[in-house]
Design a protein around this motif. Structure first.
Motif, PDB file in Angstrom:
ATOM      1  N   THR A  12       0.843  -1.194   0.000  1.00 39.96           N
ATOM      2  CA  THR A  12       0.000   0.000   0.000  1.00 39.96           C
ATOM      3  C   THR A  12       0.878   1.244   0.000  1.00 39.96           C
ATOM      4  N   VAL A  13       0.311   2.312  -0.490  1.00 37.88           N
ATOM      5  CA  VAL A  13       0.975   3.608  -0.427  1.00 37.88           C
ATOM      6  C   VAL A  13       0.014   4.555   0.280  1.00 37.88           C
ATOM      7  N   THR A  14       0.525   5.289   1.254  1.00 37.79           N
ATOM      8  CA  THR A  14      -0.263   6.263   1.986  1.00 37.79           C
ATOM      9  C   THR A  14       0.056   7.641   1.418  1.00 37.79           C
ATOM     10  N   VAL A  15      -0.958   8.290   0.851  1.00 39.78           N
ATOM     11  CA  VAL A  15      -0.777   9.609   0.250  1.00 39.78           C
ATOM     12  C   VAL A  15      -1.279  10.657   1.225  1.00 39.78           C
ATOM     13  N   THR A  16      -0.424  11.638   1.505  1.00 43.02           N
ATOM     14  CA  THR A  16      -0.812  12.795   2.303  1.00 43.02           C
ATOM     15  C   THR A  16      -0.742  14.006   1.376  1.00 43.02           C
ATOM     16  N   ASN A  17      -1.912  14.498   0.977  1.00 44.16           N
ATOM     17  CA  ASN A  17      -1.997  15.573  -0.001  1.00 44.16           C
ATOM     18  C   ASN A  17      -2.439  16.851   0.697  1.00 44.16           C
ATOM     19  N   ASN A  18      -1.504  17.797   0.842  1.00 44.87           N
ATOM     20  CA  ASN A  18      -1.788  19.084   1.473  1.00 44.87           C
ATOM     21  C   ASN A  18      -1.869  20.206   0.449  1.00 44.87           C
ATOM     22  N   ASN A  19      -2.098  19.867  -0.814  1.00 45.77           N
ATOM     23  CA  ASN A  19      -2.216  20.863  -1.865  1.00 45.77           C
ATOM     24  C   ASN A  19      -3.542  21.610  -1.700  1.00 45.77           C
ATOM     25  N   THR A  20      -3.483  22.922  -1.648  1.00 44.16           N
ATOM     26  CA  THR A  20      -4.691  23.738  -1.498  1.00 44.16           C
ATOM     27  C   THR A  20      -5.129  24.385  -2.803  1.00 44.16           C
ATOM     28  N   ASP A  21      -4.337  24.243  -3.859  1.00 42.49           N
ATOM     29  CA  ASP A  21      -4.676  24.815  -5.167  1.00 42.49           C
ATOM     30  C   ASP A  21      -5.641  23.875  -5.889  1.00 42.49           C
ATOM     31  N   GLU A  22      -6.919  24.252  -5.949  1.00 40.83           N
ATOM     32  CA  GLU A  22      -7.945  23.415  -6.571  1.00 40.83           C
ATOM     33  C   GLU A  22      -7.737  23.261  -8.080  1.00 40.83           C
ATOM     34  N   GLU A  23      -7.009  24.170  -8.704  1.00 39.93           N
ATOM     35  CA  GLU A  23      -6.782  24.128 -10.150  1.00 39.93           C
ATOM     36  C   GLU A  23      -5.662  23.151 -10.527  1.00 39.93           C
ATOM     37  N   ALA A  24      -4.786  22.846  -9.589  1.00 40.26           N
ATOM     38  CA  ALA A  24      -3.622  21.995  -9.881  1.00 40.26           C
ATOM     39  C   ALA A  24      -4.042  20.528  -9.987  1.00 40.26           C
ATOM     40  N   ASN A  25      -3.509  19.842 -10.984  1.00 43.09           N
ATOM     41  CA  ASN A  25      -3.760  18.411 -11.158  1.00 43.09           C
ATOM     42  C   ASN A  25      -2.769  17.623 -10.309  1.00 43.09           C
ATOM     43  N   ASP A  26      -3.225  17.151  -9.151  1.00 35.08           N
ATOM     44  CA  ASP A  26      -2.349  16.358  -8.293  1.00 35.08           C
ATOM     45  C   ASP A  26      -2.810  14.902  -8.233  1.00 35.08           C
ATOM     46  N   TYR A  27      -3.945  14.594  -8.808  1.00 32.75           N
ATOM     47  CA  TYR A  27      -4.489  13.263  -9.093  1.00 32.75           C
ATOM     48  C   TYR A  27      -4.899  12.413  -7.901  1.00 32.75           C
ATOM     49  N   PHE A  28      -4.172  12.368  -6.820  1.00 37.73           N
ATOM     50  CA  PHE A  28      -4.534  11.499  -5.702  1.00 37.73           C
ATOM     51  C   PHE A  28      -4.848  12.327  -4.468  1.00 37.73           C
ATOM     52  N   GLU A  29      -6.040  12.126  -3.920  1.00 43.10           N
ATOM     53  CA  GLU A  29      -6.413  12.727  -2.649  1.00 43.10           C
ATOM     54  C   GLU A  29      -5.707  11.960  -1.532  1.00 43.10           C
ATOM     55  N   SER A  30      -5.673  12.523  -0.331  1.00 48.36           N
ATOM     56  CA  SER A  30      -5.100  11.810   0.815  1.00 48.36           C
ATOM     57  C   SER A  30      -5.840  10.501   1.027  1.00 48.36           C
ATOM     58  N   GLY A  31      -5.082   9.435   1.312  1.00 45.98           N
ATOM     59  CA  GLY A  31      -5.694   8.139   1.550  1.00 45.98           C
ATOM     60  C   GLY A  31      -4.705   7.012   1.314  1.00 45.98           C
ATOM     61  N   ASN A  32      -5.201   5.797   1.392  1.00 51.27           N
ATOM     62  CA  ASN A  32      -4.379   4.603   1.172  1.00 51.27           C
ATOM     63  C   ASN A  32      -4.764   3.968  -0.156  1.00 51.27           C
ATOM     64  N   TYR A  33      -3.751   3.588  -0.915  1.00 57.63           N
ATOM     65  CA  TYR A  33      -3.947   2.983  -2.227  1.00 57.63           C
ATOM     66  C   TYR A  33      -3.077   1.732  -2.329  1.00 57.63           C
ATOM     67  N   SER A  34      -3.500   0.803  -3.156  1.00 55.43           N
ATOM     68  CA  SER A  34      -2.715  -0.417  -3.402  1.00 55.43           C
ATOM     69  C   SER A  34      -1.755  -0.183  -4.555  1.00 55.43           C
ATOM     70  N   PHE A  35      -0.622  -0.885  -4.526  1.00 55.42           N
ATOM     71  CA  PHE A  35       0.307  -0.865  -5.645  1.00 55.42           C
ATOM     72  C   PHE A  35       0.983  -2.219  -5.716  1.00 55.42           C
ATOM     73  N   GLN A  36       1.592  -2.501  -6.853  1.00 57.49           N
ATOM     74  CA  GLN A  36       2.361  -3.739  -7.001  1.00 57.49           C
ATOM     75  C   GLN A  36       3.477  -3.504  -7.995  1.00 57.49           C
ATOM     76  N   PHE A  37       4.554  -4.275  -7.829  1.00 61.54           N
ATOM     77  CA  PHE A  37       5.664  -4.249  -8.770  1.00 61.54           C
ATOM     78  C   PHE A  37       5.427  -5.301  -9.818  1.00 61.54           C
ATOM     79  N   MET A  38       5.687  -4.970 -11.046  1.00 62.16           N
ATOM     80  CA  MET A  38       5.581  -5.936 -12.131  1.00 62.16           C
ATOM     81  C   MET A  38       6.951  -6.028 -12.789  1.00 62.16           C
ATOM     82  N   VAL A  39       7.573  -7.170 -12.663  1.00 63.47           N
ATOM     83  CA  VAL A  39       8.909  -7.385 -13.219  1.00 63.47           C
ATOM     84  C   VAL A  39       8.745  -8.083 -14.560  1.00 63.47           C
ATOM     85  N   THR A  40       9.341  -7.471 -15.577  1.00 68.60           N
ATOM     86  CA  THR A  40       9.261  -8.085 -16.903  1.00 68.60           C
ATOM     87  C   THR A  40      10.599  -8.545 -17.361  1.00 68.60           C
TER      88      THR A  40
END
Length: 94
Positions: free
Chosen positions: A66-94
């Motif tokens: 998991t990745v924990t995102v802490t987003n303190n961006n206050t500029d509503e116009e900026a594209n920061d894509y992820f709000e604060s929260g927990n997200y899943s991730f995985q490594f893919m080895v090719t």
């Protein structure tokens, strides 16, 4: 006959040495699992080009996938894509 036994022994030895258990090897070293600051978002179809001060958006990668995102961006116009929260991730080895 000795030649056949020698070739057979070398073949078995070669097969045994070429097999190993690499399932325990991580695709990245442990220094990846740390806190990272998002400082720039650019590209994509929309041509996004945003820069952030270090520490404004922090991603903390955890060893449990998991990745924990802490987003303190206050500029509503900026594209920061992820709000604060927990997200899943995985490594893919090719």
């Amino acid at each position: 006959m000795k030649t056949i036994k020698l070739l057979l022994l070398l073949g078995i030895t070669g097969l045994t040495l070429s097999c190993n258990n690499d399932d325990d090897n991580s695709p990245v070293d442990n220094s990846f699992y740390d806190s990272w600051s998002l400082v720039k978002v650019s590209g994509g179809f929309a041509g996004t080009n945003e820069e952030f001060e270090p520490g404004t958006i922090v991603w903390h990668f955890n060893e449990n996938g998991t990745v924990t995102v802490t987003n303190n961006n206050t500029d509503e116009e900026a594209n920061d894509y992820f709000e604060s929260g927990n997200y899943s991730f995985q490594f893919m080895v090719t």
